[in-house]
Write a protein that holds these residues in place. Structure first.
Motif, PDB file in Angstrom:
ATOM      1  N   SER A  44       0.838  -1.202   0.000  1.00 49.63           N
ATOM      2  CA  SER A  44       0.000   0.000   0.000  1.00 49.63           C
ATOM      3  C   SER A  44       0.867   1.244   0.000  1.00 49.63           C
ATOM      4  N   PHE A  45       0.334   2.268  -0.621  1.00 50.15           N
ATOM      5  CA  PHE A  45       0.939   3.595  -0.617  1.00 50.15           C
ATOM      6  C   PHE A  45      -0.077   4.519   0.042  1.00 50.15           C
ATOM      7  N   ALA A  46       0.305   5.105   1.182  1.00 55.18           N
ATOM      8  CA  ALA A  46      -0.636   5.916   1.955  1.00 55.18           C
ATOM      9  C   ALA A  46      -0.076   7.297   2.183  1.00 55.18           C
ATOM     10  N   GLN A  47      -0.976   8.260   2.205  1.00 50.69           N
ATOM     11  CA  GLN A  47      -0.624   9.644   2.508  1.00 50.69           C
ATOM     12  C   GLN A  47      -1.408  10.066   3.753  1.00 50.69           C
ATOM     13  N   PRO A  48      -0.704  10.376   4.844  1.00 49.27           N
ATOM     14  CA  PRO A  48      -1.414  10.860   6.036  1.00 49.27           C
ATOM     15  C   PRO A  48      -2.161  12.160   5.746  1.00 49.27           C
ATOM     16  N   LEU A  49      -3.409  12.241   6.207  1.00 49.73           N
ATOM     17  CA  LEU A  49      -4.210  13.447   6.064  1.00 49.73           C
ATOM     18  C   LEU A  49      -4.151  14.294   7.324  1.00 49.73           C
ATOM     19  N   SER A  50      -4.249  13.646   8.467  1.00 50.19           N
ATOM     20  CA  SER A  50      -4.158  14.356   9.742  1.00 50.19           C
ATOM     21  C   SER A  50      -3.276  13.567  10.684  1.00 50.19           C
TER      22      SER A  50
END
Length: 188
Positions: free
Chosen positions: A180-186
């Motif tokens: 998985s490739f994830a981008q933190p939002l908060s």
């Protein structure tokens, strides 16, 4: 909390499975309640957890799931629970964050919390790799919070963390692999 401990627990688990199939379900739900009851323990830590996951298909060959997890860990005698009995959010449930590096801190050390809640929403994208039988591509949103520390002198760090991303599930002859490739939002 250094020293030796002797703890004995009894685990009760109630599982209600209404999925249409165990492997790659596309309809139904799964409900799971777990209770760890202390029999012999120095801190008498009672841990309760509940999981609910629902599956549906929004369009042809799509699998969409939403899952909700809550867990609590407290001493039934009012003692502080041990560090080893505190809760941590699993990395597979809050992608995009370092495992064990979320939640209450003592100085620069993450010490876990007494409570957590997690919401995961994921959906497959079958039209992108529709000729591939062993690779699934999907999107996800993870939202989680961990809070509560027995020691009132420490920072609780109760902040909602969230991430969004894409994932690949590859079903190999050896077993399934997930990337998985994830981008933190908060984040805190």
């Amino acid at each position: 909390q250094a020293g030796n401990y002797w703890d004995t627990f009894v685990k009760f688990k109630v599982n209600y499975d209404r999925r249409n199939q165990k492997f790659r379900p596309n309809d139904g739900y799964l409900s799971n309640l777990t209770i760890d009851l202390p029999l012999i323990s120095d801190t008498n830590t009672l841990t309760n957890s509940y999981t609910y996951k629902i599956y549906t298909d929004l369009y042809e060959n799509n699998i969409t799931s939403m899952s909700f997890y809550v867990e609590a860990s407290n001493s039934i005698t009012g003692d502080d629970i041990k560090l080893s009995e505190r809760l941590y959010i699993p990395q597979r449930k809050l992608r995009g964050f370092v495992s064990g590096k979320v939640g209450p801190k003592d100085g620069s050390d993450y010490i876990g919390g007494n409570y957590y809640a997690i919401l995961n929403i994921s959906s497959s994208l079958p039209k992108i790799l529709e000729n591939s039988q062993n690779i699934d591509l999907g999107t996800f949103i993870d939202i989680a919070n961990i809070w509560g520390v027995d020691d009132n002198t420490l920072d609780d760090a109760s902040e909602i963390r969230s991430s969004i991303g894409i994932g690949v599930d590859w079903f190999t002859p050896v077993g399934p692999l997930s990337f998985s490739f994830a981008q933190p939002l908060s984040k805190n």
